[in-house]
Scaffold this motif. Sequence first.
Motif, PDB file in Angstrom:
ATOM      1  N   HIS A 119       0.810  -1.214   0.000  1.00  0.00           N
ATOM      2  CA  HIS A 119       0.000   0.000   0.000  1.00  0.00           C
ATOM      3  C   HIS A 119       0.848   1.271   0.000  1.00  0.00           C
ATOM      4  N   GLY A 120       2.146   1.129   0.129  1.00  0.00           N
ATOM      5  CA  GLY A 120       3.037   2.279   0.179  1.00  0.00           C
ATOM      6  C   GLY A 120       2.914   3.224  -1.003  1.00  0.00           C
ATOM      7  N   PRO A 121       2.823   2.702  -2.237  1.00  0.00           N
ATOM      8  CA  PRO A 121       2.709   3.595  -3.393  1.00  0.00           C
ATOM      9  C   PRO A 121       1.462   4.473  -3.354  1.00  0.00           C
ATOM     10  N   MET A 122       0.424   4.039  -2.612  1.00  0.00           N
ATOM     11  CA  MET A 122      -0.798   4.840  -2.492  1.00  0.00           C
ATOM     12  C   MET A 122      -0.781   5.702  -1.235  1.00  0.00           C
ATOM     13  N   ASP A 123      -0.354   5.103  -0.109  1.00  0.00           N
ATOM     14  CA  ASP A 123      -0.439   5.786   1.174  1.00  0.00           C
ATOM     15  C   ASP A 123       0.634   6.853   1.351  1.00  0.00           C
ATOM     16  N   ASN A 124       1.825   6.583   0.836  1.00  0.00           N
ATOM     17  CA  ASN A 124       2.924   7.532   1.028  1.00  0.00           C
ATOM     18  C   ASN A 124       3.886   7.465  -0.157  1.00  0.00           C
ATOM     19  N   PRO A 125       3.455   7.919  -1.326  1.00  0.00           N
ATOM     20  CA  PRO A 125       4.319   7.832  -2.507  1.00  0.00           C
ATOM     21  C   PRO A 125       5.610   8.643  -2.371  1.00  0.00           C
ATOM     22  N   GLU A 126       5.575   9.734  -1.583  1.00  0.00           N
ATOM     23  CA  GLU A 126       6.780  10.536  -1.397  1.00  0.00           C
ATOM     24  C   GLU A 126       7.855   9.743  -0.656  1.00  0.00           C
ATOM     25  N   LEU A 127       7.437   8.969   0.366  1.00  0.00           N
ATOM     26  CA  LEU A 127       8.386   8.154   1.118  1.00  0.00           C
ATOM     27  C   LEU A 127       8.960   7.053   0.238  1.00  0.00           C
ATOM     28  N   MET A 128       8.104   6.429  -0.552  1.00  0.00           N
ATOM     29  CA  MET A 128       8.558   5.413  -1.500  1.00  0.00           C
ATOM     30  C   MET A 128       9.599   6.004  -2.447  1.00  0.00           C
ATOM     31  N   SER A 129       9.302   7.180  -2.997  1.00  0.00           N
ATOM     32  CA  SER A 129      10.216   7.822  -3.934  1.00  0.00           C
ATOM     33  C   SER A 129      11.556   8.148  -3.281  1.00  0.00           C
ATOM     34  N   ARG A 130      11.499   8.641  -2.040  1.00  0.00           N
ATOM     35  CA  ARG A 130      12.729   9.023  -1.342  1.00  0.00           C
ATOM     36  C   ARG A 130      13.661   7.835  -1.145  1.00  0.00           C
ATOM     37  N   TYR A 131      13.104   6.702  -0.694  1.00  0.00           N
ATOM     38  CA  TYR A 131      13.967   5.552  -0.419  1.00  0.00           C
ATOM     39  C   TYR A 131      14.334   4.797  -1.687  1.00  0.00           C
ATOM     40  N   ALA A 132      13.506   4.848  -2.710  1.00  0.00           N
ATOM     41  CA  ALA A 132      13.906   4.285  -4.003  1.00  0.00           C
ATOM     42  C   ALA A 132      15.106   5.066  -4.539  1.00  0.00           C
ATOM     43  N   LYS A 133      15.072   6.380  -4.389  1.00  0.00           N
ATOM     44  CA  LYS A 133      16.185   7.223  -4.835  1.00  0.00           C
ATOM     45  C   LYS A 133      17.442   6.934  -4.025  1.00  0.00           C
ATOM     46  N   THR A 134      17.289   6.742  -2.712  1.00  0.00           N
ATOM     47  CA  THR A 134      18.431   6.450  -1.848  1.00  0.00           C
ATOM     48  C   THR A 134      19.066   5.121  -2.225  1.00  0.00           C
TER      49      THR A 134
END
Length: 266
Positions: A119-134
């Motif tokens: 559910h991360g891509p829906m609930d907190n896409p910004e957090l997903m993006s940040r750690y994918a980038k990291t």
Amino acid sequence: MRIGPFIRRALIVVLSVCVAAIYIMQPASVRLPKAAAANIASNRPLRVLFVGNSLTYVNDLPRMVEAMAAARPHSRPLITGMVAFPAETLKGNWRRGDALRAIRDNGYWDYVVLQEQSHGPMDNPELMSRYAKTFDAEIRKGGAKTMLYMTWGDENAPENMERIAKSYSQVGETLGATVVPVGRAFGAALAGRPGERLYGADGHHPSVAGTYLAAAVFYDLIEGENPEGIPGSLRLPPPDGRMLADLPADEAAYLWGVAAKTVGPR
């Protein structure tokens, strides 16, 4: 004795929780191949590390992709590793450190697959993006390429398919990473054959057929070739010999056909 509606609903909830626990409480997995096995002259296998949670380790998606490559004599052999813990997020996998150590210490991966909590891509896409980038920054340092494992919406919430797909697509575009469109393949397979059982008993995790479909999409993108003709019966080589999938030939053909259409022409 008649069961009242309240008790009936309570029993359904308890049963659903128990079924989900069967999946979530499976042992977490950190499986890494030996570094020496990867250095086989110029004909060495492709090396893929999967980082995720139970949507990766249920039915052993990485080994199923390996088995598909092994079933095609002309395919390049695959060696996979896996770092996956129940219900884990990219943030959690980063903080645990196992995935980062695998990326840094082995240093021979061709691809690293990142899978966010469902559910991360829906609930907190910004957090997903940040750690994918990291993660992506470390993956690139090791000379590997990032792949994003697009998952799916729950069986009772098909409207979430597109929301999840959009989040993965946006992150992929930002990073210049390959998005593996498994969620879109799920949607296409169910649209073409509504009775196809891609979900397990909890309506969340994949059935063996669902993992087979996911593996076929990965195979297409990693190997760079159509999965046409991959058998429905896939087994690990000796000494393990474990059966990973045993699907009827017509079902396998339908699923790898959907995978090929979803990935599309190159």
